[in-house]
Design an enzyme around this catalytic site. Sequence first.
Site, PDB file in Angstrom:
ATOM      1  N   GLY A 147       0.803  -1.218   0.000  1.00 42.39           N
ATOM      2  CA  GLY A 147       0.000   0.000   0.000  1.00 42.39           C
ATOM      3  C   GLY A 147       0.836   1.268   0.000  1.00 42.39           C
ATOM      4  N   VAL A 148       0.168   2.381   0.280  1.00 42.10           N
ATOM      5  CA  VAL A 148       0.831   3.677   0.319  1.00 42.10           C
ATOM      6  C   VAL A 148       1.913   3.697   1.384  1.00 42.10           C
ATOM      7  CG1 VAL A 148       0.514   6.121   0.902  1.00 42.10           C
ATOM      8  CG2 VAL A 148      -1.102   4.985  -0.629  1.00 42.10           C
ATOM      9  N   LYS A 189      10.523   7.807   5.986  1.00 39.94           N
ATOM     10  CA  LYS A 189      11.460   7.610   7.092  1.00 39.94           C
ATOM     11  C   LYS A 189      12.867   7.361   6.586  1.00 39.94           C
ATOM     12  CE  LYS A 189       7.904   8.258   9.494  1.00 39.94           C
ATOM     13  NZ  LYS A 189       7.021   8.550   8.351  1.00 39.94           N
ATOM     14  N   GLY A 204       3.701  17.232   6.176  1.00 36.19           N
ATOM     15  CA  GLY A 204       4.457  18.397   5.743  1.00 36.19           C
ATOM     16  C   GLY A 204       5.647  18.672   6.635  1.00 36.19           C
ATOM     17  N   LEU A 205       5.452  18.505   7.937  1.00 37.69           N
ATOM     18  CA  LEU A 205       6.536  18.763   8.884  1.00 37.69           C
ATOM     19  C   LEU A 205       7.670  17.759   8.718  1.00 37.69           C
ATOM     20  CD1 LEU A 205       7.630  20.319  11.320  1.00 37.69           C
ATOM     21  CD2 LEU A 205       6.376  18.769  12.787  1.00 37.69           C
ATOM     22  N   GLU A 206       7.324  16.471   8.629  1.00 36.16           N
ATOM     23  CA  GLU A 206       8.358  15.443   8.506  1.00 36.16           C
ATOM     24  C   GLU A 206       9.175  15.630   7.232  1.00 36.16           C
ATOM     25  OE1 GLU A 206       6.124  11.817  10.966  1.00 36.16           O
ATOM     26  OE2 GLU A 206       6.547  11.587   8.832  1.00 36.16           O
ATOM     27  N   HIS A 263      20.929   0.888  32.407  1.00 38.02           N
ATOM     28  CA  HIS A 263      21.638   2.172  32.424  1.00 38.02           C
ATOM     29  C   HIS A 263      22.927   2.042  31.621  1.00 38.02           C
ATOM     30  CE1 HIS A 263      23.197   5.988  33.933  1.00 38.02           C
ATOM     31  NE2 HIS A 263      24.344   5.359  34.171  1.00 38.02           N
TER      32      HIS A 263
END
Length: 475
Positions: free
Chosen positions: A45-46, A56, A190-192, A448
């Site tokens: 898909g898209v 990404k 738009g931001l990414e 940690h």
Amino acid sequence: MVVGDLAQEVDVIVIGAGPGGYVAAIRAAQLGKKVTIVDKDTVGGVCLNRGCIPSKAFISAGERLVGIQSAGEMGIEVSGEVQVNMEKLVAWKNGVVKKLTNGVQQLLKGNQIEVVSGEAYFSGSNSVRVSSDDASQTYKFQDCIIATGSSSAELKSLPFDGERILSSTDALNLTEVPTKLVVVGGGYIGLELGTAFAKLGAEVTILEGTKSLLPGTDSMLTKMVARKLKKLGVKVVTEAMVNSGEVDGDTVSVEADVKGETQTFTADYCLVATGRKPNTSEIGLDVAEVQLDERGFIQIDKQCKTNIDHIYAIGDCAGGDLLAHKASYEGKVAAEVIAGQNSEIDYQAMPYVIFSDPEIAYTGLSEAEAKEQGFTPVTSRFAFQANGRALSMNQTDGFAQVIADEESKQVLGVQIVGPEASTLIAEAVFAVEMGAHVDDLALTIHAHPTLSEALMEAAEGISGHAIHMVNKKKK
């Protein structure tokens, strides 16, 4: 040659092979159903082919470039200018996509699912006709799952031309880094992409129609992102309503009303990212008598059933939050219901992730939502500036915040802005889903030095026992 005079019978037909459709098909096959899946494009898909995964890949490339450019702070000196070869970047991105699509194809094959390429159209409430360039076949089904997804919403005043005025799909296939890029829409898409191109070297301007970036996202999370955008040289213009756009050779000009004043923004490319629309208009839903809402989304109940008892809808075409993981989740629910299980959708702990810089992720209730639902919320926030791993990564912007009920100490919600927020949110989703007590997070030993310690410290802060920050004084 046209075939298909004799209908093929299947238990379940799935229309759409995106992250909702192929997951639904596999789960139905696992539960003993004979499954056929249909898509006019390709599996994945898209999301896999033109959205989540390729975007990404671009974001990762941009982050890698900025990391190299800032490596001098760690004593790693890079001589000469670092170059971006967009053709190689796009080829690498396409390679990532191909590996994943091949993997999905093998999964479908391994689960003995028939994969059909073509356009599906309902010819009745129990039948679908699939047409390709050289063939046509009718399938008669017992149950159907519609997973046709969504597509980029086009502005009438700024229609896509695929060359200078781009959809997100077009932008992900550019073979050059724009010198100047205007992004219309300050939502997550738009931001990414705007941030990724800024890191790759473009001069980026984002035009957003509302008063802030990422409409609907808590301002305490977006402020950190806005600050980083400024450092990257990205210009953000809010309350900007686009009137028109014009292409002249290699230049595109966008005219917008900005707080009552008309302004023109010029660039070599314009990315329009103003939302998405459901792919429900050309598959014959009227023939099957499946009901849509006023925006064209398919109406479903808690078991993903439409008004037609044996037809289901999942993912973007069914509305709600347009998220790939939501589509996959709904696909499993629909398949399980078809197989006779008593499954239903429950969005109590839905993860929301924005791959901005820094990343944003949240789940459960915000403080305001908790109050609206009758809780007395208490919050605790731990800054990544006090986290050893964040310091060693040179990524200290942001915080992890836990919201709990004052009386029961049940974890109601978690908000994270900072490094690897997209990964860290998984633990928080689990905590909200299981109705965890803050001590369930606080008493869990966290390795940690890791970023996840921030979540533990924030949980400890609810009880006033955080070690690496000054606790709030109890009233």
